[in-house]
Each structure stands twice: as C-alpha cells, then as structure tokens.
Motif scaffolding. Structure first.
Motif, short mmCIF file in Angstrom:
data_model
loop_
_atom_site.label_atom_id
_atom_site.label_comp_id
_atom_site.label_asym_id
_atom_site.label_seq_id
_atom_site.Cartn_x
_atom_site.Cartn_y
_atom_site.Cartn_z
N THR A 114 0.83 1.21 4.43
CA THR A 114 -0.52 1.57 4.86
C THR A 114 -0.46 2.81 5.76
O THR A 114 0.45 2.95 6.56
N LEU A 147 -5.97 2.13 6.85
CA LEU A 147 -6.47 1.20 7.84
C LEU A 147 -7.04 2.00 9.01
O LEU A 147 -6.32 2.77 9.66
N GLU A 185 1.14 -4.19 10.66
CA GLU A 185 0.72 -3.81 9.31
C GLU A 185 1.80 -3.05 8.54
O GLU A 185 1.57 -2.64 7.41
#
Length: 129
Positions: free
Chosen positions: A2, A32, A89
C-alpha cells in the motif's frame, strides 16, 4: 502493498495526495489516506470535511487507484501515528507534504515531516506544493 499518504486539507496535503495517487498508480498498489484529527480536540484543522474526502476518493478512482480512508483520531504526535499505520499496513512508501520552515522554527516547534523522514523504516516521498 500500500502507498500511505498523510493528508491534511492544506496546499501541502493536496500536493502529497496528488503525488501519492501517481505513486500508487505507478506501483500498481492501493492508496491509504490517513486524515487523523487530534483526539479530544473540539475543533481540528487536521480533519478534512466529508465532501473533500469524497472528492479525494473520486479523484483516485478516475486515476484507476483504489483508495481507503483512515480518519481515526490520534493521541500524541501525528508522526508517530503515521509511522504506526505504515507498519501496521506494511506500506511500501509514505508520502508527505512539506512546508517551508525556518531553521529556528524547526528548532522550537519540531517538525512532523522531519520526524517521519528521520525515523521511518521505509521510503518516504516528500513533496512541496
């Protein structure tokens, strides 16, 4: 993986968002967006309004980038929150906006961007408006 972008509704935040969309598209990754107001604050300049967040989602969609929003309030320093989310993440890169500050201003007030640049354990893309 991400691409993570720290977003504030400022010229620097807009520059970071634009660069992050380009980076996510280039890498073929999701984006994100972290727009985390300070927890407990009655009013926060850090929080983007729902209309702006919807516009960001639409802009990313037009570029073919899947976008997720994280608007959970944070306590403590914003730099720590972004670094924590990046680790959580498994972000491949952190994108942040920079504003011009004098050396004296950095000395007395610190710098969220400076802390991220110095302590991140992954690449950081820093952009100016």
């Amino acid at each position: 993986m991400t691409v993570l972008v720290g977003y504030l509704p400022t010229a620097e935040g807009e520059a970071a968002f634009t660069a992050a969309v380009d980076e996510a598209k280039r890498r073929g990754e999701d984006l994100l967006v972290v727009n985390s107001p300070r927890g407990g604050a009655p009013v926060s300049a850090e929080a983007a309004d729902p209309e702006r967040l919807a516009a960001l989602t639409a802009e990313a969609g037009r570029s073919g980038v899947a976008l997720r929003l994280r608007t959970t309030p944070h306590t403590g320093e914003l730099a720590d929150e972004l670094l924590h989310v990046a680790a959580q993440e498994s972000a491949s890169v952190i994108v942040i906006g920079l504003r011009r500050r004098s050396p004296v201003g950095k000395l007395f007030l610190g710098s969220t961007a400076q802390r991220i640049l110095l302590t991140a354990d992954r690449p950081v893309l820093a952009v100016k408006p």
